[in-house]
Design a protein around this motif. Structure first.
Motif, PDB file in Angstrom:
ATOM      1  N   ALA A 180      -4.513  -2.139   0.449  1.00 19.99           N
ATOM      2  CA  ALA A 180      -4.734  -1.241  -0.686  1.00 19.99           C
ATOM      3  C   ALA A 180      -4.131   0.137  -0.430  1.00 19.99           C
ATOM      4  CB  ALA A 180      -6.232  -1.116  -0.959  1.00 19.99           C
ATOM      5  N   ILE A 181      -4.304   0.657   0.791  1.00 19.14           N
ATOM      6  CA  ILE A 181      -3.738   1.976   1.121  1.00 19.14           C
ATOM      7  C   ILE A 181      -2.210   1.907   1.072  1.00 19.14           C
ATOM      8  CG2 ILE A 181      -3.524   3.760   2.893  1.00 19.14           C
ATOM      9  CD1 ILE A 181      -6.302   2.963   3.882  1.00 19.14           C
ATOM     10  N   GLY A 182      -1.650   0.794   1.554  1.00 17.82           N
ATOM     11  CA  GLY A 182      -0.200   0.620   1.476  1.00 17.82           C
ATOM     12  C   GLY A 182       0.289   0.638   0.044  1.00 17.82           C
ATOM     13  N   ALA A 183      -0.457  -0.009  -0.858  1.00 15.44           N
ATOM     14  CA  ALA A 183      -0.088  -0.017  -2.272  1.00 15.44           C
ATOM     15  C   ALA A 183      -0.161   1.391  -2.864  1.00 15.44           C
ATOM     16  CB  ALA A 183      -1.010  -0.962  -3.045  1.00 15.44           C
ATOM     17  N   VAL A 184      -1.171   2.164  -2.450  1.00 18.62           N
ATOM     18  CA  VAL A 184      -1.303   3.554  -2.917  1.00 18.62           C
ATOM     19  C   VAL A 184      -0.100   4.381  -2.452  1.00 18.62           C
ATOM     20  CG1 VAL A 184      -2.645   5.682  -2.708  1.00 18.62           C
ATOM     21  CG2 VAL A 184      -3.812   3.488  -3.024  1.00 18.62           C
ATOM     22  N   ALA A 185       0.294   4.208  -1.189  1.00 20.18           N
ATOM     23  CA  ALA A 185       1.447   4.945  -0.655  1.00 20.18           C
ATOM     24  C   ALA A 185       2.713   4.617  -1.438  1.00 20.18           C
ATOM     25  CB  ALA A 185       1.630   4.609   0.824  1.00 20.18           C
ATOM     26  N   LEU A 186       2.909   3.348  -1.777  1.00 18.43           N
ATOM     27  CA  LEU A 186       4.086   2.943  -2.550  1.00 18.43           C
ATOM     28  C   LEU A 186       4.048   3.538  -3.956  1.00 18.43           C
ATOM     29  CD1 LEU A 186       4.401  -0.816  -1.494  1.00 18.43           C
ATOM     30  CD2 LEU A 186       5.966   1.040  -0.916  1.00 18.43           C
ATOM     31  N   ALA A 187       2.851   3.566  -4.565  1.00 19.25           N
ATOM     32  CA  ALA A 187       2.733   4.114  -5.919  1.00 19.25           C
ATOM     33  C   ALA A 187       3.055   5.614  -5.932  1.00 19.25           C
ATOM     34  CB  ALA A 187       1.324   3.868  -6.455  1.00 19.25           C
TER      35      ALA A 187
END
Length: 345
Positions: A180-187
């Motif tokens: 989830a944190i990785g997805a936030v960083a990408l967003a």
């Protein structure tokens, strides 16, 4: 007739790229399992860090070959210091932090979790686009994003308790949190790119992000894991498998993707890329034998429904334009790549 042929060929290239990218998580996990059966001095030569580092080097070589002409003095002089700083932010977020978190998540949870929870990126990007960029979205995209977000949430909270689980009212695995944190960083990275880097040539953006991201990841790994962490990076056993990984995931995947984008529109590329989660789940089953759990069925169904609703919105927006935009700009590529997620590097 020629134009129609190019469109069909472009779609075929996109489908081939999505098949490769969708299977990348399962292939990455499989490689580490192979490495675990061939330890070198109690170390796995095909560790996730080695795969990411060497995979990024392979990707960089491919990107330099494709975009080398864009790296000339005339173009570089037009890029301001502010844009270089924003490029650096994007490289840190999407080229180093996000991949590192996703790879670590692959070590802690199953591939289906990483694939589905990674779908947090598109709705989060859409929400940030509305609140930060004041971008207008239609009702279909909004409902689709909310539905996908609910699907991701259910995928996380319905997980059965495991070894690496944190109890926070519900059982949440550390691997799921990292995904989830990785997805936030990408967003966040995509929003920075949309806001500041839409005029940066795609070749400069891609090469710089990959190069700087690889360097930052290398030093972060050394700081966190120690100087001996990349001891086996030149292992012949690692490289014989990385040549396969690099050729299939990086060379073929990136080449098909870029060829497809050149001959396709935003709406077509977005539609094709929306099948990535389904490909990822199927790949996890056939390559790793990971059967979906009830959490995956429930969350995945809502995520796919959300993707379908979003696609209706994207198609409606496209039909209102006299000409569908070609996939030639950095901002246009970001719009599509948020639907893909992890691409093996």
């Amino acid at each position: 007739m020629v134009k129609r042929h190019n469109k069909i060929a472009g779609q075929i290239y996109l489908w081939l790229a999505i098949l490769i990218f969708g299977a990348s998580s399962a292939i990455t996990r499989k490689l580490t399992e192979i490495g675990a059966q061939h330890f070198i001095d109690a170390r796995n030569p095909i560790s996730l860090c080695n795969v990411l580092f060497v995979g990024n080097i392979c990707a960089l070589l491919v990107l330099i070959t494709i975009y080398r002409r864009q790296w000339n003095k005339a173009i570089l002089k037009k890029i301001s210091i502010i844009n270089w700083l924003n490029l650096t932010k994007v490289a840190i977020l999407s080229g180093a932090i996000a991949p590192a978190l996703i790879f670590q998540a692959l070590a802690l949870t199953n591939v289906n979790n990483v694939v589905l929870i990674g779908r947090l990126e598109p709705p989060l990007t859409l929400a940030l686009s509305v609140f930060v960029l004041k971008q207008r979205v239609n009702i279909w995209e909004t409902v689709g994003a909310v539905t996908a977000f609910i699907g991701v949430t259910l995928t996380i909270i319905l997980q059965p308790p495991g070894q690496s689980t944190m109890h926070m009212g519900v059982n949440i695995g550390i691997g799921e949190i990292l995904s989830a944190i990785g997805a936030v960083a990408l967003a966040v990275s995509t929003i920075i790119s949309k806001q500041h880097l839409y005029k940066i040539p795609l070749g400069i953006y891609s090469v710089f992000r990959t190069a700087l991201g690889t360097i930052i990841f290398f030093f972060l790994a050394l700081i966190i894991y120690g100087r001996d962490h990349f001891t086996d990076v030149f292992s012949p056993f690692l490289w014989q498998w990385m040549l396969v990984y690099g050729f299939v995931i990086v060379v073929l995947g990136q080449s098909f993707w870029i060829k497809g984008l050149k001959a396709s529109t935003v709406s077509v590329a977005s539609l094709v890329s929306s099948f990535t989660p389904l490909v990822g789940i199927l790949a996890a089953y056939f390559i790793l034998g990971e059967a979906p759990t009830m959490a995956h069925y429930i969350g995945g169904s809502l995520i796919l429904m959300g993707i379908l609703l979003s696609q209706i919105g994207i198609r409606r927006q496209a039909s209102l334009r006299t000409e569908l935009p070609k996939m030639i700009s950095t901002s246009a590529q970001h719009k599509v790549e948020t639907t893909i997620g992890f691409k093996g590097m």
